[in-house]
Design an enzyme around this catalytic site. Structure first.
Site, PDB file in Angstrom:
ATOM      1  N   LYS A 125     -24.324  -8.152  24.850  1.00  0.00           N
ATOM      2  CA  LYS A 125     -24.919  -8.305  26.246  1.00  0.00           C
ATOM      3  C   LYS A 125     -24.907  -7.196  27.102  1.00  0.00           C
ATOM      4  O   LYS A 125     -23.675  -6.707  27.277  1.00  0.00           O
ATOM      5  CB  LYS A 125     -24.452  -9.384  26.964  1.00  0.00           C
ATOM      6  CG  LYS A 125     -25.315 -10.053  27.743  1.00  0.00           C
ATOM      7  CD  LYS A 125     -24.962 -11.350  28.430  1.00  0.00           C
ATOM      8  CE  LYS A 125     -25.633 -12.218  29.621  1.00  0.00           C
ATOM      9  NZ  LYS A 125     -25.109 -13.365  29.960  1.00  0.00           N
TER      10      LYS A 125
HETATM   11  C1  E4P Z   1     -26.956 -15.559  31.762  1.00  0.00           C
HETATM   12  O1  E4P Z   1     -26.814 -15.044  30.963  1.00  0.00           O
HETATM   13  C2  E4P Z   1     -25.935 -15.614  32.928  1.00  0.00           C
HETATM   14  O2  E4P Z   1     -24.510 -15.800  32.140  1.00  0.00           O
HETATM   15  C3  E4P Z   1     -25.976 -17.007  33.668  1.00  0.00           C
HETATM   16  O3  E4P Z   1     -27.097 -17.861  33.383  1.00  0.00           O
HETATM   17  C4  E4P Z   1     -26.065 -16.606  35.035  1.00  0.00           C
HETATM   18  O4  E4P Z   1     -26.136 -17.849  35.865  1.00  0.00           O
HETATM   19  P1  E4P Z   1     -25.897 -17.770  37.293  1.00  0.00           P
HETATM   20  O5  E4P Z   1     -26.877 -17.289  38.371  1.00  0.00           O
HETATM   21  O6  E4P Z   1     -25.744 -19.412  37.606  1.00  0.00           O
HETATM   22  O7  E4P Z   1     -24.455 -17.059  37.554  1.00  0.00           O
END
Ligand code: E4P
Length: 217
Positions: free
Chosen positions: A83
């Protein structure tokens, strides 16, 4: 639609994976920090629980650092997806990791359709638009999913839309209607997806009537 779980809680992940409905997992530095355990054994454990894609995020800000971290993350298990943040350096690292090292990548922190276009051009396997955080700021996160879907379909990009920052069951429904390829969902929302009060009421009535009939199967 593929369903990923947005968590690094291995106990929770094992319970949810047992449903057979979990296609993958996403993590980020905050999620790993919250889990409170070292990153590499945690990722290894997650990859043993779920055979599908498991996103693990680099924390370097420069291309070379991201590539080096990405390669370390990839060494954990074959199902690791690297990522990367949606920055110029992140897009460059996305291309390098894809073309030189055969990585699967998830370009994250996407808040606009043109950012998603750039990620597709960089060869990202997944793009993660954060719809909940846009909603939190008074914007329409779901509109972003629709825009990305339209752009990717216009040009035949194979980058998969991974709706992220999901806050509600309605987010999952609307992202599915908008044609998302995948959604990453917190465990509490996953557990709410199969629930409906009329299912519970209906089941109770069926069982009451059945008991009264005195029959057995
Ligand atoms: C996605 O890859 C992120 O880890 C996640 O969905 C972020 O979510 P949040 O906005 O609830 O922190």
């Amino acid at each position: 639609m593929q369903i990923f779980i947005d968590s690094a809680d291995t106990v929770e992940l094992a319970a949810l994976a047992a449903t057979g409905l979990v296609d993958g997992v996403t993590t980020n530095p905050s999620i790993i920090a919250k889990a409170g355990k070292p990153i590499f054994p945690t990722l290894k454990a997650i990859c043993e629980i779920v055979s599908g894609p498991v996103s693990a995020e680099s924390v370097a800000l420069d291309h070379d650092g991201m590539v080096a971290e990405g390669r370390k993350l990839m060494a954990v298990a074959p199902n690791i997806v690297v990522k990367l943040p949606l920055t110029m350096e992140g897009l460059k690292a996305c291309r390098t990791l894809t073309e030189q090292y055969g990585a699967k990548t998830n370009v994250t922190l996407c808040f606009s359709a043109v950012q998603a276009l750039m990620a597709a051009k960089a060869g990202a396997t997944y793009i993660s638009p954060f719809l909940g955080r846009l909603d939190d700021g008074g914007q329409d996160g779901m509109e972003l999913i629709r825009e990305i879907r339209a752009i990717y379909d216009n040009y035949g990009y194979e980058t998969q839309v991974l709706s992220a920052s999901i806050r509600t069951v309605a987010h999952v429904r609307d992202a599915a209607l908008a044609g998302t390829d995948c959604a990453t969902i917190p465990p509490n929302i996953f557990r709410a997806l199969y629930k409906h009060v009329l299912t519970d009421v209906g089941l109770e009535a069926f069982l009451k009537d059945w008991k009264a009939s005195g029959q057995e199967i």
